[in-house]
Structure formats: structure tokens, C-alpha cells
Design an enzyme around this catalytic site. Structure first.
Site, PDB file in Angstrom:
ATOM      1  N   ARG A  71      -8.185  12.249   5.296  1.00 31.60           N
ATOM      2  CA  ARG A  71      -8.086  13.707   5.240  1.00 31.60           C
ATOM      3  C   ARG A  71      -9.504  14.274   5.192  1.00 31.60           C
ATOM      4  NH1 ARG A  71      -6.927  15.477   0.805  1.00 31.60           N
ATOM      5  NH2 ARG A  71      -6.544  13.654  -0.478  1.00 31.60           N
ATOM      6  N   TYR A 200      -5.166  11.273  12.509  1.00 27.08           N
ATOM      7  CA  TYR A 200      -4.968  10.484  11.290  1.00 27.08           C
ATOM      8  C   TYR A 200      -3.859  11.102  10.434  1.00 27.08           C
ATOM      9  CZ  TYR A 200      -5.320   9.087   6.517  1.00 27.08           C
ATOM     10  OH  TYR A 200      -4.977   8.669   5.264  1.00 27.08           O
ATOM     11  N   LYS A 209       1.137  16.783   3.373  1.00 26.31           N
ATOM     12  CA  LYS A 209       0.242  17.603   2.548  1.00 26.31           C
ATOM     13  C   LYS A 209       0.245  19.068   3.008  1.00 26.31           C
ATOM     14  CE  LYS A 209      -1.231  13.992   0.257  1.00 26.31           C
ATOM     15  NZ  LYS A 209      -0.880  13.784  -1.149  1.00 26.31           N
ATOM     16  N   HIS A 229       2.016  17.778  -6.632  1.00 27.50           N
ATOM     17  CA  HIS A 229       1.513  16.471  -6.183  1.00 27.50           C
ATOM     18  C   HIS A 229       1.918  15.428  -7.233  1.00 27.50           C
ATOM     19  CE1 HIS A 229      -2.328  14.133  -4.727  1.00 27.50           C
ATOM     20  NE2 HIS A 229      -1.240  13.684  -4.160  1.00 27.50           N
ATOM     21  N   SER A 251      -5.769  11.448  -6.348  1.00 25.08           N
ATOM     22  CA  SER A 251      -5.679  10.319  -5.424  1.00 25.08           C
ATOM     23  C   SER A 251      -6.455   9.137  -6.021  1.00 25.08           C
ATOM     24  CB  SER A 251      -6.278  10.689  -4.069  1.00 25.08           C
ATOM     25  OG  SER A 251      -5.690  11.879  -3.598  1.00 25.08           O
ATOM     26  N   CYS A 253      -5.507   6.972  -8.377  1.00 26.06           N
ATOM     27  CA  CYS A 253      -5.314   6.701  -9.802  1.00 26.06           C
ATOM     28  C   CYS A 253      -3.996   5.962 -10.056  1.00 26.06           C
ATOM     29  CB  CYS A 253      -5.360   7.986 -10.615  1.00 26.06           C
ATOM     30  SG  CYS A 253      -7.014   8.665 -10.779  1.00 26.06           S
ATOM     31  N   ASP A 280       4.725  10.668  -4.300  1.00 22.35           N
ATOM     32  CA  ASP A 280       3.589  11.545  -4.007  1.00 22.35           C
ATOM     33  C   ASP A 280       3.853  13.037  -4.249  1.00 22.35           C
ATOM     34  OD1 ASP A 280       0.885  11.765  -3.113  1.00 22.35           O
ATOM     35  OD2 ASP A 280       1.553  12.430  -1.149  1.00 22.35           O
ATOM     36  N   ARG A 377      -3.445   2.371   5.800  1.00 24.74           N
ATOM     37  CA  ARG A 377      -2.168   2.842   5.245  1.00 24.74           C
ATOM     38  C   ARG A 377      -0.971   2.068   5.769  1.00 24.74           C
ATOM     39  NH1 ARG A 377      -2.308   7.532   1.667  1.00 24.74           N
ATOM     40  NH2 ARG A 377      -4.492   8.054   1.607  1.00 24.74           N
TER      41      ARG A 377
HETATM   42  C1  OXD Z   1      -3.596  11.601  -1.151  1.00 23.51           C
HETATM   43  C2  OXD Z   1      -2.524  10.948  -0.388  1.00 23.51           C
HETATM   44  O1  OXD Z   1      -4.760  11.573  -0.735  1.00 23.51           O
HETATM   45  O2  OXD Z   1      -1.387  10.908  -0.892  1.00 23.51           O
HETATM   46  O3  OXD Z   1      -3.294  12.154  -2.212  1.00 23.51           O
HETATM   47  O4  OXD Z   1      -2.774  10.478   0.732  1.00 23.51           O
HETATM   48 MN    MN Z   2      -1.182  12.186  -2.565  1.00 25.12          MN
END
Ligand code: OXD
Ligand code: MN
Length: 594
Positions: A71, A200, A209, A229, A251, A253, A280, A377
Site C-alpha cells: 500500500r 498490488y 481497505k 480495522h 499492521s 502486530c 482484519d 501475501r
Molecule cells: C494492513 C493489511 O496493512 O491488512 O493492515 O494489509
Molecule cells: Mn489490515
């Protein structure tokens, strides 16, 4: 032939067709036949590589361009009508200027290509929680990922009908994948998303998102619900009762790990189980019973591959064993499977690294190179997950008992604490922070504020978002979930993590649920309620009560040192900062001075 007669949809699609000039138009109906034909086509063009059908049935590998692997927050814009509405934590562009710039970039860029029209639903089709979107794209990779991440196809349009205009417009154009012209723009007032020059996932799977957080957080503000989130998990006790928890962490964690946690043996043997509803995003509404209910608007996991293994997260790994698309991982040419750092200790000898070069894996990694990109991913169907909740498709969602915030703090935040009440919990979420690790930035211990883990995802002024949280709490009254903060990342003087984490985090969830049920006491501190040392179950764990007391410790001096950073952060919001949060900050300061 169009799959709908909805006039607002058809007229927007006409307008975009005129702009983009596709050579062909394909409506995605959601049928397996159509998807299979697209997979074949993508394999022929090299966009996808089919993996070993016996070992990884229905799985594919995709490589993005090396300049397009994550991102891009610096190129993500909230095009609200005013800068003030986007707030100080978002990039803002004036909407008419943004449309002009984006249309100039995108104009005619589907020429010689196919425009795929993807109708999709965020949330189970027909649920009152759910929202519909249309994504236009020239990428088969996007279509196939959306087919995993969302409910999509003709069924969505049939349930939506021909009248409503309440759907999200999403235009994606691959263009030249030019970083200088890459833009991910949200227009919350118009229910519109435009993404150009990327291919991507996080930038182009517009349901995730862009819609389910940025646009939906704005919709939730206007309509009286919340888009967060947050993972959603259910903790089942030996009596078969399930309590649901939502948790927000920045992100990297461990959200996916917590969402799919396997209980430690002492719990498992008694019959405790964890069920994954989402890893998520959650959409939360007040139900007819006055409680807060949540759904996961997604239908799959877009998880980070490196570090996922049979020990760290066996459920995530199992989820990727069929019908999965891997992006930017390494390929093992010997058996046509995939590999990433942290999967096991045996990098394939006959390997293709994520950029496509044929290398000797052990030699390549010994030289300090990565075979898989650190942000590589897997896109895996949620139904693959061995611990997927039976409520996954529930149209009414699950009732939430606790909301958990968390961050990565070496010393300040204790393993767990509970807020005094809802507004104090909003304060805790609004001041959430993580310390950067050396690997990420080179600067260790820099505190990054990431309120509710929403900094990159809140579609409007965060000060208004906090006020919305406060207002939701008022509506929920005594039915509001209890709010907690956890920190799995306390370190000792040598910098080693003290708490074992992973499955043992269930011991903390157990305390959280007991607090919600009023079954256990706690110690009041300046920052909130902290467990008594005897109240966290350490059975079967090589971890002493002294160790536990260490990670539960609240160091008043460190907390006093936190205050200037919080003030500085709050100051960004000027007079928009909710008074109730300023009052919470004053209370914390006063309690620390006692
Ligand atoms: C993030 C994801 O970056 O879920 O939070 O990809
Ligand atoms: Mn996320």
C-alpha cells in the site's frame, strides 16, 4: 449483456466505458466456469503460474512489478469536500481537481484491453450490515482476488435490485504501474474510489481497505454504525458458550495470529476453542437488543506470508493449502510449490525469487537476500480456515463482549489493562501507539501514534471519528462492550520478548472475558484496571508469577513521559478534539500525579 437493470449502475458504467474505451466488456457473474476460464487465460499470458495441483490444488502464484509491492500511504487521498473534513491525518485533494487529474491519467487506458465489471457485496449477501460495490478493472488478477475476498457476481445484483443508488463505484486501471502517477483516491461524499497505476492487492482490491474501511468509516459516521480495522474472534468455554471479541492492532502486530489462535494444551484439554470470524475488518452495528453486533465484511484472508508456519499460525497455513493466490512469494521449481522466509528452515535449492530470477535458495538467503518479498501475501478463502466460525455467514453478525486495542510497546503498556469506562476506552484507543523496530526503520523505539489502528484507513477527520465513538458509547449505555488494551511485546533489558505470546495470549483473553462477566477482580491503577497476579492462569507455562508481575507493572514515570507525546498528537486536531478526550487526558495526568 448487462447483469442488472439498475439505472444508476448502468449509467455510471456507460460513463466509465466512454472514458476508458475498453475493447471488450465482461460482466463477472461469479460462476466457477467463468472464473476457471479467466484462470486459464491468466496462465497463458503469464499473469498467473499454476502450482502443483496435488500439493496445492487450485493454487496460483502471481508476481507484481518490483515497484508495486505494498500500500502507498503517501499516494492515498481522501477527496472530501474540504480539507478540514479529511482531517490532519489524511492526504487531501479537492474533489473536482482530483477527478480531473485521475480521469486525465486513466482516459483511454482500457483501449486494447478488457473491462471486467465486478459486482460484489461486502458482508453476506442480503444482510442489513452489507453494502454493495462495483469494481471496474482491466486486471484478471484483481477479478480472481476479489472472487476470494468478497461475495461477488450476479447473486449480488439480484439481491440488490434495480432501485437503490447506495452502492460504491470503484474504478481501477493498471495503466503503466508508474509510481509517479500512482493514486489511490477515495471520494467519501460520492461513494467513489479511483485507483490508478498499481496492481498490488491493498491498492486495487477496492472492496478491502478503500471501501470496507475508508468509505465505510465515513458511511458509518453518517448512518450510525462503525467500520473498524479489527479482527473478530469467538472464545468458546467448556460449557459451549461463545463470547466474541473485536481487536484492533496496527499492521504487523499479529492480528491474523490472534484471530486464529490455537489454545494452549491446558485450555484445549478442558474444551476451550477459538473461532475466527475475521482477521482484519469488522463492521459494527447496534442490534435490536441494544448490544453491539459485528460482521466481517470480507470473505477471505489477504495475509502476510513471511513468518506464517506450522507453529506460528497453523490455521493460517492450512487456509492456504487450496484455492489460494500467492503474490510475491518464492517458487520451488522442484515440486512447483511456494516458499517464504519463516515457512521452514529449508529454502528451496531450485528456486525462483519473488522478482522472477532463478537462484539457489540456500546460497541466496545466506547472502542476506530474501526469496519472498517481506510483504508477500496469500489470498485464501475464509472457508478454508480450520477454525472458521459457524457464524461466519450470519446475516445478523455476532454480539461483541469486549473490544481490545493493542500496540507494540517495549516498556510502557502492561500486558493487559481495562479501561475504566467506554470514554476512557476511546481515549485508550485514540492514543494507541507502537514503537518501530530496527528492521522497519533503522530508528528503534520511535513512537508512532496509530489511533484504533485506523491512521491509514479513516475516511474523514479523526477527531470527528473519535466523537462518533463517544456517541456510539452513549447509545450503547450499559450494554457497551468493555474496552481493553494489550501489549504482547514487553521486552527485558536485553531486548527479548518476555511474554510467550501466540497461543498463550488466550490466557489474557480468558481474563478479559472473566472481567466482562464480572467474575474476577482487578487492581486499579492510574491507567485503568490491571489483573492481580493470581488471576492470569499460568498452568503449564514456564513463566513465574514474578515474570508476570513484571509485564503487568505500570511504571508511573514512563507514563508521565508519555503525556507530552499525547498532547502533541492531540494538538494536531485543534478545537475539533472532542472535549471528552481532553477530559480523559486531564484525568490521566491528575491520576499520575497522585
Ligand atoms: C494492513 C493489511 O496493512 O491488512 O493492515 O494489509
Ligand atoms: Mn489490515
Amino acid at each position: 449483456m448487462a447483469l442488472t437493470e439498475n439505472k444508476s449502475m448502468l449509467s455510471w458504467i456507460d460513463e466509465m466505458t466512454e472514458l476508458m474505451k475498453p475493447s471488450e466488456i465482461v460482466w463477472i457473474d461469479g460462476s466457477e466456469e467463468q472464473l476457471e476460464q479467466l484462470r486459464k487465460q491468466a496462465c497463458q499470458s503469464g499473469e498467473l503460474i499454476k502450482l502443483n495441483e496435488e500439493k496445492l490444488p487450485g493454487c496460483y502464484l502471481h508476481r507484481t512489478k518490483p515497484n508495486d509491492v505494498a500500500r502507498v500511504e503517501a499516494r492515498t487521498f481522501i477527496c472530501a469536500n474540504s480539507k478540514e473534513e479529511a482531517g490532519p491525518t489524511n492526504n487531501w485533494m479537492e474533489p473536482s481537481e482530483a477527478y480531473k487529474m485521475l480521469y486525465d491519467i486513466a482516459r483511454g487506458r482500457y483501449a486494447g484491453r478488457t473491462m471486467y465489471i465486478i459486482p460484489y457485496s461486502m458482508g453476506p449477501i442480503g444482510s442489513e450490515f452489507s453494502k454493495v460495490g462495483i469494481e471496474l478493472t482491466d486486471s484478471i488478477y484483481v477479478v480472481l482476488n476479489m472472487a476470494i475476498m468478497t461475495r461477488m457476481g450476479k447473486a449480488v445484483l439480484d439481491a440488490f435490485g434495480n432501485e437503490s443508488n447506495d452502492w460504491v463505484r470503484g474504478l481501477h486501471a493498471t495503466c503503466d504501474i508508474d509510481e509517479e502517477k500512482r493514486y489511490i483516491c477515495q471520494f467519501p461524499q460520492d461513494n467513489t474510489i479511483i485507483s490508478v497505476n498499481s496492481a498490488y492487492g491493498g491498492n486495487v482490491l477496492l472492496g478491502k481497505k478503500c471501501f470496507a474501511l475508508r468509505i465505510a468509516s465515513y458511511q458509518g459516521w453518517k448512518e450510525g454504525w462503525m467500520a473498524e480495522h479489527m479482527l473478530i474472534l469467538g472464545l468458546e468455554n467448556p460449557q459451549g458458550e461463545i463470547k466474541y471479541v473485536c481487536a484492533a492492532f496496527p499492521s504487523a502486530c499479529g492480528k491474523t495470529n490472534l484471530a486464529m489462535l490455537i489454545p494452549p494444551e491446558v485450555y484445549k484439554s478442558k474444551g476451550y476453542k477459538v473461532w475466527c470470524v475475521g482477521d482484519d475488518i469488522s463492521w459494527l452495528r447496534i442490534g435490536p437488543d441494544g448490544r453491539l453486533w459485528a460482521i466481517n465484511p470480507e470473505n477471505g484472508f489477504f495475509g502476510v506470508a513471511p513468518g506464517t508456519n506450522a507453529k506460528s499460525n497453523p490455521n493460517a497455513l492450512a487456509s492456504t493449502r487450496k484455492n489460494t493466490i500467492f503474490t510475491n512469494v518464492a517458487q520451488n521449481l522442484d515440486d512447483n510449490t511456494v516458499w517464504w522466509e519463516g515457512l521452514d528452515k529449508n529454502p528451496p535449492v531450485n528456486a525462483v525469487e519473488w522478482k522472477g530470477a532463478h537462484v539457489n535458495g540456500p546460497e541466496f538467503t545466506a547472502q542476506g537476500n530474501k526469496l519472498a518479498h517481506p510483504n508477500s501475501r496469500f489470498t485464501a478463502p475464509a472457508k478454508n480456515c480450520p477454525c472458521v466460525s459457524s457464524e461466519f455467514d450470519s446475516t445478523t453478525g455476532v454480539p461483541i463482549s469486549a473490544i481490545v486495542f493493542g500496540g507494540r510497546r517495549a516498556k510502557t503498556a502492561p500486558l493487559v489493562y481495562q479501561s475504566r469506562d467506554w470514554n476512557h476506552g476511546v481515549f485508550v484507543g485514540s492514543t494507541m501507539a507502537s514503537e518501530t523496530t530496527a528492521a522497519a526503520t533503522g530508528a528503534v523505539g520511535v513512537v508512532r501514534r496509530d489511533p484504533m489502528a485506523m491512521i491509514p484507513f479513516c475516511g474523514y477527520n479523526m477527531a470527528y471519528y473519535w466523537q462518533h465513538w463517544i456517541d456510539m458509547g452513549e447509545k450503547l449505555g450499559d450494554k457497551a462492550p468493555k474496552i481493553f488494551h494489550v501489549n504482547w511485546f514487553r521486552t527485558d533489558d536485553e531486548g527479548n520478548f518476555v511474554w510467550p505470546g501466540f497461543g498463550d495470549n488466550l490466557r489474557v483473553l480468558d481474563w478479559i472475558i472473566k472481567r466482562c462477566e464480572g467474575k474476577v477482580g482487578a487492581k486499579e491503577t492510574a491507567i485503568g484496571y490491571v489483573p492481580e497476579v493470581d488471576d492470569i492462569n499460568l498452568d503449564g507455562l514456564d513463566f513465574t508469577k514474578e515474570d508476570l508481575a513484571g509485564v503487568l507493572n505500570v511504571d508511573t514515570d514512563l507514563w508521565k513521559a508519555e503525556i507530552p507525546g499525547i498532547k502533541e498528537f492531540y494538538a494536531k486536531f485543534g478545537d475539533k478534539l472532542p472535549e471528552k478526550l481532553q477530559a480523559e487526558l486531564d484525568t490521566l495526568e491528575a491520576k499520575l500525579a497522585e
